[in-house]
Every structure is written in C-alpha cells, then in structure tokens.
Motif scaffolding. Sequence first.
Motif, PDB file in Angstrom:
ATOM      1  N   UNK A 160       1.062  -1.105  -0.133  1.00  0.00           N
ATOM      2  CA  UNK A 160      -0.100  -0.079  -0.134  1.00  0.00           C
ATOM      3  C   UNK A 160       0.500   1.532  -0.179  1.00  0.00           C
ATOM      4  N   UNK A 161       1.835   0.812   1.122  1.00  0.00           N
ATOM      5  CA  UNK A 161       2.967   2.266   0.801  1.00  0.00           C
ATOM      6  C   UNK A 161       3.398   2.377  -0.480  1.00  0.00           C
ATOM      7  N   UNK A 162       4.397   1.526  -1.063  1.00  0.00           N
ATOM      8  CA  UNK A 162       4.036   1.512  -2.405  1.00  0.00           C
ATOM      9  C   UNK A 162       3.719   2.288  -3.644  1.00  0.00           C
ATOM     10  N   UNK A 163       2.277   1.623  -3.421  1.00  0.00           N
ATOM     11  CA  UNK A 163       1.015   1.932  -4.415  1.00  0.00           C
ATOM     12  C   UNK A 163       0.998   3.714  -4.642  1.00  0.00           C
ATOM     13  N   UNK A 164       0.994   4.326  -2.396  1.00  0.00           N
ATOM     14  CA  UNK A 164       0.071   5.747  -2.957  1.00  0.00           C
ATOM     15  C   UNK A 164       1.584   6.149  -2.991  1.00  0.00           C
ATOM     16  N   UNK A 165       2.701   6.227  -3.364  1.00  0.00           N
ATOM     17  CA  UNK A 165       4.091   7.125  -3.320  1.00  0.00           C
ATOM     18  C   UNK A 165       4.272   6.876  -4.401  1.00  0.00           C
ATOM     19  N   UNK A 166       3.217   5.793  -5.742  1.00  0.00           N
ATOM     20  CA  UNK A 166       4.136   5.780  -7.661  1.00  0.00           C
ATOM     21  C   UNK A 166       2.737   7.233  -7.856  1.00  0.00           C
ATOM     22  N   UNK A 167       1.709   6.629  -7.068  1.00  0.00           N
ATOM     23  CA  UNK A 167       0.497   8.032  -7.897  1.00  0.00           C
ATOM     24  C   UNK A 167       0.882   8.941  -7.092  1.00  0.00           C
ATOM     25  N   UNK A 168       1.506   8.929  -6.213  1.00  0.00           N
ATOM     26  CA  UNK A 168       1.750  10.586  -5.659  1.00  0.00           C
ATOM     27  C   UNK A 168       2.881  10.494  -7.104  1.00  0.00           C
ATOM     28  N   UNK A 169       3.580  10.417  -7.862  1.00  0.00           N
ATOM     29  CA  UNK A 169       4.762  10.461  -8.588  1.00  0.00           C
ATOM     30  C   UNK A 169       4.115  10.800 -10.357  1.00  0.00           C
ATOM     31  N   UNK A 173      -2.337   4.753 -13.662  1.00  0.00           N
ATOM     32  CA  UNK A 173      -1.958   2.563 -13.032  1.00  0.00           C
ATOM     33  C   UNK A 173      -1.120   2.547 -12.309  1.00  0.00           C
ATOM     34  N   UNK A 174      -1.372   1.829 -11.561  1.00  0.00           N
ATOM     35  CA  UNK A 174      -0.400   1.027 -10.455  1.00  0.00           C
ATOM     36  C   UNK A 174      -0.882  -0.444 -10.846  1.00  0.00           C
ATOM     37  N   UNK A 175      -0.262  -1.716 -11.306  1.00  0.00           N
ATOM     38  CA  UNK A 175      -0.678  -3.190 -11.938  1.00  0.00           C
ATOM     39  C   UNK A 175       0.845  -3.262 -10.456  1.00  0.00           C
ATOM     40  N   UNK A 176      -0.177  -4.582 -10.064  1.00  0.00           N
ATOM     41  CA  UNK A 176      -0.034  -5.296  -8.444  1.00  0.00           C
ATOM     42  C   UNK A 176       0.561  -6.228  -8.528  1.00  0.00           C
ATOM     43  N   UNK A 198      -5.880   3.180  -0.152  1.00  0.00           N
ATOM     44  CA  UNK A 198      -4.764   4.265   0.171  1.00  0.00           C
ATOM     45  C   UNK A 198      -5.018   4.673  -2.043  1.00  0.00           C
ATOM     46  N   UNK A 199      -5.492   4.191  -2.993  1.00  0.00           N
ATOM     47  CA  UNK A 199      -5.451   4.477  -3.807  1.00  0.00           C
ATOM     48  C   UNK A 199      -6.999   4.221  -4.306  1.00  0.00           C
ATOM     49  N   UNK A 204      -6.371   0.624 -10.294  1.00  0.00           N
ATOM     50  CA  UNK A 204      -5.543  -0.361  -9.825  1.00  0.00           C
ATOM     51  C   UNK A 204      -5.266  -1.791 -10.985  1.00  0.00           C
ATOM     52  N   UNK A 205      -4.243  -2.381 -11.338  1.00  0.00           N
ATOM     53  CA  UNK A 205      -4.541  -3.275 -12.596  1.00  0.00           C
ATOM     54  C   UNK A 205      -3.875  -4.189 -11.310  1.00  0.00           C
ATOM     55  N   UNK A 206      -3.868  -6.570 -12.030  1.00  0.00           N
ATOM     56  CA  UNK A 206      -3.332  -7.144 -11.624  1.00  0.00           C
ATOM     57  C   UNK A 206      -2.329  -7.302 -12.537  1.00  0.00           C
TER      58      UNK A 206
END
Length: 305
Positions: A160-169, A173-176, A198-199, A204-206
């Motif tokens: 979740x922390x990494x996802x929020x950071x990438x979102x803030x950058x 879209x964030x692929x998990x 968090x986002x 979110x993508x998978x």
Amino acid sequence: MALPDKVRIVEVGPRDGLQNEAIAVSTAVKIELVERLADAGLRVVEAGSFVSPHKVPQMADTVDVFRAIARRADTSYPALVPNEQGLKAALACGVTEIAIFVSASESFSRKNINCSRAESLERLEPVADLANASGLRVRGYISCIAGCPYDGTVDVEEVALMARTLNDMGCYEISLGDTIGVGTATKVRTVINRVAATIPRERIAMHFHDTYGQGIANVLASLEEGISVFDSSVGGLGGCPYAPGANGNVATEDVLYLMEGLGIETGVDLGSVARIGDWISEVLKRPNMARAGRAILASRTVSGG
C-alpha cells in the motif's frame, strides 16, 4: 461487488514474456509479435524496455523495435523505463507511455536493481517528473505483492505504501504484480482492499504469474473485487530473471476465455490470439502454456475449422 461490464487487457508478452527467454529472439520476430497482437484487438501492447543490455540482453534491440513497428492510432505501446537514461532513449523513439517499477520487498529490490526500495523511489522521481512534463502517460508496477523469493511473506502495508507513492508521482495506474505466483484468492482480495484504501480502486491493475496454477483464480477474485485491468502474456510467456522458479505470466488466451464465459467485453479476438500464441511458442521452441489457446486450436483441427 458486481463484475465489470468490460475489461482492459495489457499485453506484456513482447516485454515481460520475452525478457527471460534463453534463446535470442530476432528483432523481426518481436516486431511481428507486437503488430499481430495489436491487430488482434489488444489495445495496450508493452513492446519493450529501455534497460541495460548487459542485465537483460533480450531487450537490447528495443530501440529498433520501436522505430520499426507500425503503430495503430487506437493502440498504446508502453515501454518499461528504469532510469533517466532509459527515458531519454524512449523519448527519442517516440514512445508515448512508459512504465516504472518498484518492489514491495526490500531484498527483491536489492537483487533486481541493486538498491533499496527508498533509493529506487528516489531514482524514479525525476523520471516520472520528466515523463509527465513531456506529456507521457506513466504507469507503475509493484512487484512481489503476494510474496518474495528471498524475504518470503510481504507485508500488505508495504504494498500500500509503494502504491500511494507511485500514485503521488503521477502514475495514472498501478499494476500489482504477484511476481512469483504464490498468491491465492484470499491473499489477492486482502491486497486489493488494502491498496484501494490508499488509491482509487479504478487505478489498480493486476499482474499474475501462474507458478502454482492460481493465475485464473486470482483474476476471477480480482474481478469480484471490482478490478477491470489485467496484465497477461500471449502463450503464457514469461518469468523473471530475478525470481528463481517463477513461471510465466497468466496466459492472455486463458484470461480472454474466462472473460467470454462471464460475458465481459474485451474487444479482443480470442481465436487470433490463440494462433499468435501457437506461432510464438513454435518460434521459441517451447511449449504453449495457454490452456485455452491449445484447446481452441485442437478443437478447430478436429472439426476441420
């Protein structure tokens, strides 16, 4: 939660699928693979990565691929970019979308890119800033969201922390990514719901690997959690050079077959993708790992179709 009416498939075969192949794949084959996938209706085809050719030799000709592919106006051709040098090379080739990547696991980050997670984020910040300032779309990858080959269990809070950071950058879209394919439906649901706190869920993508045969089950669990974007690889190509034992990505053909069975729109021609999977598997002299693809082609052979 109701299933989505349609999904977007991000085809990663030409990049994530080929990067770990032992035999050299010609530039001409890579170009043909990208173009055939786009012609089959896949509107996002990840065409290569601007990484060090010493670390990933299979991607050494990405510049040549991007300069030669016939790009469709309705299709996006992202490239993986690890640093500013890679971004400049991508910009010179007319790339309009990039992907950047981080790990939810500290040890995997150090093994993969020789730096800590914190250092990786510091390196990527100017990359994301320049890409966004240049009008490029930026997508984020997070690896090892369900487990790590070195650390074992990965804390969902780190994901979740990494996802929020990438979102803030500025990642749209964030692929998990379940890089080593250890995830099960329960774990996937837990990760999605924590990250979605968090986002926005629609960002979110998978991205599943099929090491333990759970890829399609995890896609279905994600659908039931409202996810509508999935990465997959034609013929089940793939693996990770820094994740020992990790099998290929979940096969595009298998994902498409699931979606058709659920009545979910993809805009992709399953029969065409099955033929592409059979062709590229033959070129690579490896088994076709797409169960649905093999079955479709076998049934048509028997029926004379």
